[in-house]
Design an enzyme around this catalytic site. Structure first.
Site, PDB file in Angstrom:
ATOM      1  N   ASP A 142      74.749  29.894  14.462  1.00  0.00           N
ATOM      2  CA  ASP A 142      73.890  29.652  15.629  1.00  0.00           C
ATOM      3  C   ASP A 142      72.596  30.457  15.485  1.00  0.00           C
ATOM      4  OD1 ASP A 142      75.866  28.115  16.805  1.00  0.00           O
ATOM      5  OD2 ASP A 142      76.483  29.644  18.243  1.00  0.00           O
ATOM      6  N   ARG A 193      71.209  22.091  12.417  1.00  0.00           N
ATOM      7  CA  ARG A 193      71.404  21.641  13.805  1.00  0.00           C
ATOM      8  C   ARG A 193      70.074  21.908  14.513  1.00  0.00           C
ATOM      9  NH1 ARG A 193      74.894  25.431  17.041  1.00  0.00           N
ATOM     10  NH2 ARG A 193      76.729  24.343  16.297  1.00  0.00           N
TER      11      ARG A 193
HETATM   12  P1  FDA Z   1      66.961  19.591  28.409  1.00  0.00           P
HETATM   13  O1  FDA Z   1      67.094  21.042  28.736  1.00  0.00           O
HETATM   14  O2  FDA Z   1      65.630  18.959  28.561  1.00  0.00           O
HETATM   15  O3  FDA Z   1      68.040  18.820  29.240  1.00  0.00           O
HETATM   16  C1  FDA Z   1      68.122  17.393  29.238  1.00  0.00           C
HETATM   17  C2  FDA Z   1      69.209  16.966  30.213  1.00  0.00           C
HETATM   18  O4  FDA Z   1      70.478  17.432  29.745  1.00  0.00           O
HETATM   19  C3  FDA Z   1      69.078  17.585  31.607  1.00  0.00           C
HETATM   20  O5  FDA Z   1      68.218  16.821  32.411  1.00  0.00           O
HETATM   21  C4  FDA Z   1      70.510  17.561  32.087  1.00  0.00           C
HETATM   22  O6  FDA Z   1      70.866  16.260  32.490  1.00  0.00           O
HETATM   23  C5  FDA Z   1      71.281  17.867  30.833  1.00  0.00           C
HETATM   24  N1  FDA Z   1      71.516  19.325  30.679  1.00  0.00           N
HETATM   25  C6  FDA Z   1      70.907  20.177  29.815  1.00  0.00           C
HETATM   26  N2  FDA Z   1      71.400  21.417  29.930  1.00  0.00           N
HETATM   27  C7  FDA Z   1      72.342  21.365  30.902  1.00  0.00           C
HETATM   28  C8  FDA Z   1      73.206  22.312  31.500  1.00  0.00           C
HETATM   29  N3  FDA Z   1      73.224  23.585  31.110  1.00  0.00           N
HETATM   30  N4  FDA Z   1      74.034  21.886  32.485  1.00  0.00           N
HETATM   31  C9  FDA Z   1      74.055  20.611  32.885  1.00  0.00           C
HETATM   32  N5  FDA Z   1      73.255  19.659  32.364  1.00  0.00           N
HETATM   33  C10 FDA Z   1      72.409  20.011  31.396  1.00  0.00           C
HETATM   34  N6  FDA Z   1      70.238  27.015  21.567  1.00  0.00           N
HETATM   35  C11 FDA Z   1      69.869  28.046  20.801  1.00  0.00           C
HETATM   36  O7  FDA Z   1      68.853  28.700  21.082  1.00  0.00           O
HETATM   37  N7  FDA Z   1      70.617  28.393  19.693  1.00  0.00           N
HETATM   38  C12 FDA Z   1      71.716  27.691  19.319  1.00  0.00           C
HETATM   39  O8  FDA Z   1      72.352  28.024  18.314  1.00  0.00           O
HETATM   40  C13 FDA Z   1      72.105  26.579  20.125  1.00  0.00           C
HETATM   41  N8  FDA Z   1      73.209  25.834  19.810  1.00  0.00           N
HETATM   42  C14 FDA Z   1      73.451  24.668  20.502  1.00  0.00           C
HETATM   43  C15 FDA Z   1      74.460  23.794  20.080  1.00  0.00           C
HETATM   44  C16 FDA Z   1      74.616  22.560  20.681  1.00  0.00           C
HETATM   45  C17 FDA Z   1      75.670  21.623  20.188  1.00  0.00           C
HETATM   46  C18 FDA Z   1      73.757  22.182  21.764  1.00  0.00           C
HETATM   47  C19 FDA Z   1      73.870  20.833  22.411  1.00  0.00           C
HETATM   48  C20 FDA Z   1      72.804  23.052  22.218  1.00  0.00           C
HETATM   49  C21 FDA Z   1      72.653  24.305  21.615  1.00  0.00           C
HETATM   50  N9  FDA Z   1      71.674  25.193  22.052  1.00  0.00           N
HETATM   51  C22 FDA Z   1      71.336  26.268  21.258  1.00  0.00           C
HETATM   52  C23 FDA Z   1      71.080  25.029  23.404  1.00  0.00           C
HETATM   53  C24 FDA Z   1      69.750  24.293  23.366  1.00  0.00           C
HETATM   54  O9  FDA Z   1      68.759  25.104  22.790  1.00  0.00           O
HETATM   55  C25 FDA Z   1      69.292  23.890  24.782  1.00  0.00           C
HETATM   56  O10 FDA Z   1      69.092  25.048  25.541  1.00  0.00           O
HETATM   57  C26 FDA Z   1      70.265  22.973  25.526  1.00  0.00           C
HETATM   58  O11 FDA Z   1      70.828  22.039  24.681  1.00  0.00           O
HETATM   59  C27 FDA Z   1      69.537  22.227  26.666  1.00  0.00           C
HETATM   60  O12 FDA Z   1      68.513  21.446  26.132  1.00  0.00           O
HETATM   61  P2  FDA Z   1      68.565  19.836  26.009  1.00  0.00           P
HETATM   62  O13 FDA Z   1      68.165  19.480  24.616  1.00  0.00           O
HETATM   63  O14 FDA Z   1      69.875  19.318  26.427  1.00  0.00           O
HETATM   64  O15 FDA Z   1      67.383  19.310  26.910  1.00  0.00           O
END
Ligand code: FDA
Length: 321
Positions: A142, A193
């Site tokens: 990560d 990732r």
């Molecule tokens: P965005 O934040 O724009 O969200 C899009 C939509 O997704 C929202 O409108 C909502 O519907 C839904 N959503 C997002 N977050 C939610 C929540 N917490 N609760 C409910 N609904 C939510 N980061 C990092 O810095 N280092 C890492 O190693 C990782 N590893 C990682 C692994 C995996 C498999 C994922 C999916 C994510 C990570 N992340 C991470 C976290 C990543 O950086 C990010 O903060 C989250 O995925 C939220 O961003 P989105 O891309 O979902 O978009």
């Protein structure tokens, strides 16, 4: 318009506030004791034991969804704690093997003593990679806050010389990420990732505006899935719940005739389950990040920070008669 702006600003302030809270030791000690908070954390955390997490993976596998298990922990400051994290992961790999579930593992380098000694951290993660290789599985490193990015990439590069079953995370919000991806592609080690980024970063390091982060994520996705990168062995895990990002990826792969096996989508346990199932049903490779363990506090706070609406949801459940 003014209302929308203030809600947006309120969201940004709340986000910063929860990320700030995630670092406070006294707050952690307090929240971990609250039965109500532990219950609330279950929305994003599969349980406190490896067995509970394996059971969660089994249920995902039944829906054609793969997993990556994360034994929660970070910011370890003693060699003994780092060694104990390694032992926990070796035990976890044994359980994955014995249970036959389809799962990788994900880990954080500060959990493996990166802030104690880079050499120690390398040695411990190498032993996890070694065991994972024997079992035919995969280790994802990560990415943490920007203070750790350079060292995390250095450890990854070092380990990749010996182990091909490890990958890294790149955060679209960082300005440096495009160059990082290009270098990983050139060196044939771009097993990435791609995420937006979950920490609070200053504007000299990361895009402050969401629109710019989204544009960066699309650009980096296209870079990773481009002909040149794939010819160099690049493999993308597009980790997002954002439908716009997912649609942009689907569109790009369709237009470039890229096979559904050539990349995967990833999401977090408990978030957008409907979308996870939909993508799996459409034949895309879908992997869910399944965290478990007692150290759920900072992970939980980052999930609240991402979507302040989660806080109201949890509070309203608490006050429900
Ligand atoms: P965005 O934040 O724009 O969200 C899009 C939509 O997704 C929202 O409108 C909502 O519907 C839904 N959503 C997002 N977050 C939610 C929540 N917490 N609760 C409910 N609904 C939510 N980061 C990092 O810095 N280092 C890492 O190693 C990782 N590893 C990682 C692994 C995996 C498999 C994922 C999916 C994510 C990570 N992340 C991470 C976290 C990543 O950086 C990010 O903060 C989250 O995925 C939220 O961003 P989105 O891309 O979902 O978009």
């Amino acid at each position: 318009m003014r209302l929308i702006l203030s809600l947006y600003k309120g969201g940004a302030v709340l986000r910063a506030f929860f990320i700030y809270l995630s670092k406070l030791q006294w707050m952690r000690n307090l929240i971990l004791k609250l039965a109500f908070a532990r219950q609330a954390s279950r929305r994003f955390v599969a349980g406190e034991t490896a067995q509970a997490a394996i059971e969660a993976v089994r249920q995902l596998n039944r829906q054609n969804i793969l997993a990556t298990l994360d034994h929660l922990g970070e910011d370890v400051h003693t060699e003994a704690d780092a060694r104990s994290a390694r032992d926990d992961y070796v035990h976890l790999l044994d359980l994955i093997h014995q249970s036959g579930v389809l799962s990788h593992v994900s880990l954080k380098l500060t959990q493996f003593g990166l802030d104690v000694s880079e050499g120690l951290c390398c040695e411990l993660v190498a032993s996890v990679a070694e065991r994972a290789a024997q079992m035919g599985t995969f280790v994802r490193i990560d990415m943490e806050d920007s203070a750790h990015v350079e060292r995390t990439l250095a450890v990854y590069r070092d380990l990749r010389r010996k182990y091909s079953n490890i990958g890294i995370v790149i955060q679209a919000y960082l300005y440096r990420s495009e160059d990082d991806i290009k270098r990983l592609v050139d060196d044939g080690i771009a097993r990435v990732r791609l995420v937006k980024g979950a920490y609070k970063e200053p504007p000299n390091v990361a895009f402050p505006r969401k629109a710019d982060v989204d544009a960066s994520m699309v650009k980096l996705m296209q870079l990773m899935l481009g002909d040149e990168a794939r010819a160099h062995g690049a493999y993308l895990a597009m980790a997002t719940h954002d439908v716009k990002m997912i649609d942009a990826t689907k569109k790009f792969v369709a237009e470039h005739d890229i096979s559904k096996d050539a990349f995967e989508f990833q999401m977090l346990y408990g978030i957008r389950r409907d979308l996870q199932q939909q993508l799996a049903a459409e034949g895309y490779k879908m992997r869910v990040y399944v965290p478990y363990g007692n150290e759920w506090y900072p992970y939980f706070m980052r999930r609240l920070a991402e979507r302040p609406a989660n806080v109201w949801f949890i509070l309203s459940n608490f006050f429900k008669p």
